[in-house]
Design a protein around this motif. Sequence first.
Motif, PDB file in Angstrom:
ATOM      1  N   PHE A 130     -52.280  26.418  -1.531  1.00  0.00           N
ATOM      2  CA  PHE A 130     -52.677  25.386  -2.122  1.00  0.00           C
ATOM      3  C   PHE A 130     -53.226  23.785  -2.105  1.00  0.00           C
ATOM      4  CE2 PHE A 130     -49.590  27.672  -4.499  1.00  0.00           C
ATOM      5  CZ  PHE A 130     -50.173  27.760  -5.813  1.00  0.00           C
ATOM      6  N   PRO A 131     -54.140  24.122  -2.287  1.00  0.00           N
ATOM      7  CA  PRO A 131     -55.413  23.256  -1.122  1.00  0.00           C
ATOM      8  C   PRO A 131     -54.466  21.434  -1.471  1.00  0.00           C
ATOM      9  CG  PRO A 131     -55.447  23.454  -3.671  1.00  0.00           C
ATOM     10  CD  PRO A 131     -55.573  24.225  -3.720  1.00  0.00           C
ATOM     11  N   ASP A 132     -54.162  21.417  -1.889  1.00  0.00           N
ATOM     12  CA  ASP A 132     -52.578  19.806  -2.109  1.00  0.00           C
ATOM     13  C   ASP A 132     -51.386  19.853  -2.485  1.00  0.00           C
ATOM     14  OD1 ASP A 132     -53.219  18.936  -5.113  1.00  0.00           O
ATOM     15  OD2 ASP A 132     -55.406  19.610  -4.854  1.00  0.00           O
ATOM     16  N   SER A 133     -51.163  18.865  -1.893  1.00  0.00           N
ATOM     17  CA  SER A 133     -48.872  19.134  -2.418  1.00  0.00           C
ATOM     18  C   SER A 133     -48.780  19.195  -3.612  1.00  0.00           C
ATOM     19  CB  SER A 133     -48.204  17.986  -2.334  1.00  0.00           C
ATOM     20  OG  SER A 133     -48.319  18.260  -0.629  1.00  0.00           O
ATOM     21  N   GLU A 134     -50.219  17.884  -4.664  1.00  0.00           N
ATOM     22  CA  GLU A 134     -50.197  18.225  -5.937  1.00  0.00           C
ATOM     23  C   GLU A 134     -50.249  18.988  -6.931  1.00  0.00           C
ATOM     24  OE1 GLU A 134     -51.964  14.584  -9.697  1.00  0.00           O
ATOM     25  OE2 GLU A 134     -52.454  14.843  -7.698  1.00  0.00           O
ATOM     26  N   LEU A 135     -51.037  19.517  -6.436  1.00  0.00           N
ATOM     27  CA  LEU A 135     -51.498  21.228  -7.852  1.00  0.00           C
ATOM     28  C   LEU A 135     -50.015  21.841  -7.385  1.00  0.00           C
ATOM     29  CD1 LEU A 135     -52.880  22.354  -9.555  1.00  0.00           C
ATOM     30  CD2 LEU A 135     -54.274  22.806  -7.199  1.00  0.00           C
ATOM     31  N   ARG A 136     -49.430  22.116  -6.346  1.00  0.00           N
ATOM     32  CA  ARG A 136     -48.590  23.062  -6.012  1.00  0.00           C
ATOM     33  C   ARG A 136     -47.515  22.528  -6.930  1.00  0.00           C
ATOM     34  NH1 ARG A 136     -44.366  22.034  -3.364  1.00  0.00           N
ATOM     35  NH2 ARG A 136     -43.247  23.877  -1.608  1.00  0.00           N
ATOM     36  N   ASN A 137     -47.001  21.703  -6.096  1.00  0.00           N
ATOM     37  CA  ASN A 137     -45.631  20.690  -7.634  1.00  0.00           C
ATOM     38  C   ASN A 137     -45.760  21.232  -8.737  1.00  0.00           C
ATOM     39  OD1 ASN A 137     -45.177  20.513  -4.949  1.00  0.00           O
ATOM     40  ND2 ASN A 137     -44.948  18.092  -4.973  1.00  0.00           N
ATOM     41  N   ARG A 138     -47.485  20.527  -8.996  1.00  0.00           N
ATOM     42  CA  ARG A 138     -47.681  21.121 -10.693  1.00  0.00           C
ATOM     43  C   ARG A 138     -46.993  22.417 -10.877  1.00  0.00           C
ATOM     44  NH1 ARG A 138     -51.982  17.918 -14.128  1.00  0.00           N
ATOM     45  NH2 ARG A 138     -50.929  19.079 -15.371  1.00  0.00           N
ATOM     46  N   VAL A 139     -48.563  23.497 -10.282  1.00  0.00           N
ATOM     47  CA  VAL A 139     -47.570  24.695 -10.161  1.00  0.00           C
ATOM     48  C   VAL A 139     -46.418  25.508 -10.723  1.00  0.00           C
ATOM     49  CG1 VAL A 139     -48.315  27.221  -9.510  1.00  0.00           C
ATOM     50  CG2 VAL A 139     -50.250  25.474  -9.776  1.00  0.00           C
ATOM     51  N   ILE A 140     -45.376  24.693  -9.291  1.00  0.00           N
ATOM     52  CA  ILE A 140     -44.274  25.103  -8.990  1.00  0.00           C
ATOM     53  C   ILE A 140     -43.346  25.181 -10.728  1.00  0.00           C
ATOM     54  CG2 ILE A 140     -41.935  24.106  -8.525  1.00  0.00           C
ATOM     55  CD1 ILE A 140     -43.592  24.572  -5.194  1.00  0.00           C
ATOM     56  N   ALA A 141     -43.717  23.356 -11.272  1.00  0.00           N
ATOM     57  CA  ALA A 141     -42.416  23.242 -12.097  1.00  0.00           C
ATOM     58  C   ALA A 141     -43.117  24.379 -13.435  1.00  0.00           C
ATOM     59  CB  ALA A 141     -43.071  21.734 -12.005  1.00  0.00           C
ATOM     60  N   ARG A 142     -44.460  24.872 -12.886  1.00  0.00           N
ATOM     61  CA  ARG A 142     -44.357  25.485 -14.443  1.00  0.00           C
ATOM     62  C   ARG A 142     -43.789  26.398 -14.945  1.00  0.00           C
ATOM     63  NH1 ARG A 142     -49.043  24.957 -18.254  1.00  0.00           N
ATOM     64  NH2 ARG A 142     -48.994  26.796 -19.697  1.00  0.00           N
ATOM     65  N   ILE A 143     -43.097  27.328 -13.325  1.00  0.00           N
ATOM     66  CA  ILE A 143     -42.839  28.243 -12.747  1.00  0.00           C
ATOM     67  C   ILE A 143     -41.539  28.482 -13.031  1.00  0.00           C
ATOM     68  CG2 ILE A 143     -43.315  30.313 -11.961  1.00  0.00           C
ATOM     69  CD1 ILE A 143     -45.801  29.617 -10.342  1.00  0.00           C
ATOM     70  N   PRO A 144     -40.616  29.043 -13.618  1.00  0.00           N
ATOM     71  CA  PRO A 144     -39.546  29.733 -13.573  1.00  0.00           C
ATOM     72  C   PRO A 144     -38.934  29.902 -11.701  1.00  0.00           C
ATOM     73  CG  PRO A 144     -39.874  30.591 -15.380  1.00  0.00           C
ATOM     74  CD  PRO A 144     -40.787  30.206 -15.060  1.00  0.00           C
ATOM     75  N   ALA A 145     -37.703  29.636 -11.699  1.00  0.00           N
ATOM     76  CA  ALA A 145     -37.345  30.088  -9.718  1.00  0.00           C
ATOM     77  C   ALA A 145     -37.726  31.647  -9.819  1.00  0.00           C
ATOM     78  CB  ALA A 145     -36.216  29.617  -9.312  1.00  0.00           C
ATOM     79  N   HIS A 146     -37.296  32.435 -10.997  1.00  0.00           N
ATOM     80  CA  HIS A 146     -37.426  34.019 -10.502  1.00  0.00           C
ATOM     81  C   HIS A 146     -38.541  34.733 -10.429  1.00  0.00           C
ATOM     82  CE1 HIS A 146     -37.395  33.580 -15.467  1.00  0.00           C
ATOM     83  NE2 HIS A 146     -38.106  34.321 -14.502  1.00  0.00           N
ATOM     84  N   GLN A 147     -39.536  33.684 -11.136  1.00  0.00           N
ATOM     85  CA  GLN A 147     -40.871  33.932 -11.413  1.00  0.00           C
ATOM     86  C   GLN A 147     -41.596  33.785 -10.116  1.00  0.00           C
ATOM     87  OE1 GLN A 147     -42.724  33.315 -14.663  1.00  0.00           O
ATOM     88  NE2 GLN A 147     -41.403  34.405 -16.052  1.00  0.00           N
ATOM     89  N   ARG A 148     -40.474  32.841  -8.770  1.00  0.00           N
ATOM     90  CA  ARG A 148     -41.338  32.873  -8.049  1.00  0.00           C
ATOM     91  C   ARG A 148     -40.395  32.885  -6.442  1.00  0.00           C
ATOM     92  NH1 ARG A 148     -39.741  27.867  -6.909  1.00  0.00           N
ATOM     93  NH2 ARG A 148     -39.149  26.644  -8.736  1.00  0.00           N
ATOM     94  N   ALA A 149     -39.990  33.479  -6.777  1.00  0.00           N
ATOM     95  CA  ALA A 149     -38.999  33.796  -5.484  1.00  0.00           C
ATOM     96  C   ALA A 149     -39.255  35.160  -4.388  1.00  0.00           C
ATOM     97  CB  ALA A 149     -37.483  34.494  -6.926  1.00  0.00           C
ATOM     98  N   ASN A 150     -39.859  35.302  -5.111  1.00  0.00           N
ATOM     99  CA  ASN A 150     -40.687  36.418  -3.413  1.00  0.00           C
ATOM    100  C   ASN A 150     -41.480  35.725  -2.390  1.00  0.00           C
ATOM    101  OD1 ASN A 150     -38.965  38.318  -4.443  1.00  0.00           O
ATOM    102  ND2 ASN A 150     -39.588  39.032  -6.178  1.00  0.00           N
TER     103      ASN A 150
END
Length: 315
Positions: free
Chosen positions: A8-28
């Motif tokens: 991602f281009p910056d930490s803020e956007l990365r963190n907002r996307v992470i907060a939107r996705i359940p952990a199992h949908q980004r585990a890989n």
Amino acid sequence: MSIKTIAFPDSELRNRVIARIPAHQRANVDLVVYSDAEKSAKLSRDDVDVVVLPYLDSGPTIELLDELPNLGLVITQTTGYDPVAHLPERGIKVATASGVHTGGTAELALTLTLASLRGIDDAVRAQSARIWNHKRNRSLQDRRVMIIGAGEIGSAIADRFAPFEVDLTRVATTAREDDRGKIHSVDELPTLLPHTEVVVLITPLTESTNQLVNKDFLSRLPDNALIVNVARGKVVDTDALVAELSTGRLHAALDVMDPEPLPENHPLWGTPNTLITPHEGGDTSAFEPRVVQILAEQVRRLNDGEQPLNLVSTE
């Protein structure tokens, strides 16, 4: 394409996307930061498989893409992708944020049209000078309007113009029919333009649309016609537009220009009948939640081995 790392281009956007996705949908996948402005600590260039470009001023990050030997996909936060249109030829896929900017851009197209026709820009200047200047302006109602571009945003613009009782003509690269009716071909423009009072540009920038609005195009419009550009600046030949506007014959309401940003000494700033906004069509309060939503869906799809949304066709 096996995806391991999405940058991602910056930490803020990365963190907002992470907060939107359940952990199992980004585990890989590993979600990191990589741009000209910020990079995750200890990140190796060899690790980056996917890059999400910055929304604004993406050029410096695009220049870094050659450093990434395993890059297979670039995701834009914009609908247009002309700055990275060359990447598919190198085997790097491109996915856009189509849909994210639809409502905002359609709103601005309508706003610019109404503001120009109703003389709102003149009224603001008169207010600043404390001058009461009553005059009769043109309405959008009953105007003969042409929208050049029949994609998602073009359709949204047509939806917003419909309640104003306009006589609407739609134009695209090729003629066809859809559930709204007839779409004319750009080849028909010479016969359509003389009967058009408002032209709204929302066509993508391609080789065929580069400077589509040129001296000949403008000369075919009737006196007092209005050009509204919410597409890309290069769709219009700026020199030809300045020449026409300088005579006072035509009007323009522009959210995009060529060049951008418009230099302080550029003649377009001073042409009569001209309203300028600084390329902010999709940059509204509605943008952020929608771009986070689509990026979260892209991560989920890549995590699960699915194709991302809005892949640019190479055909």
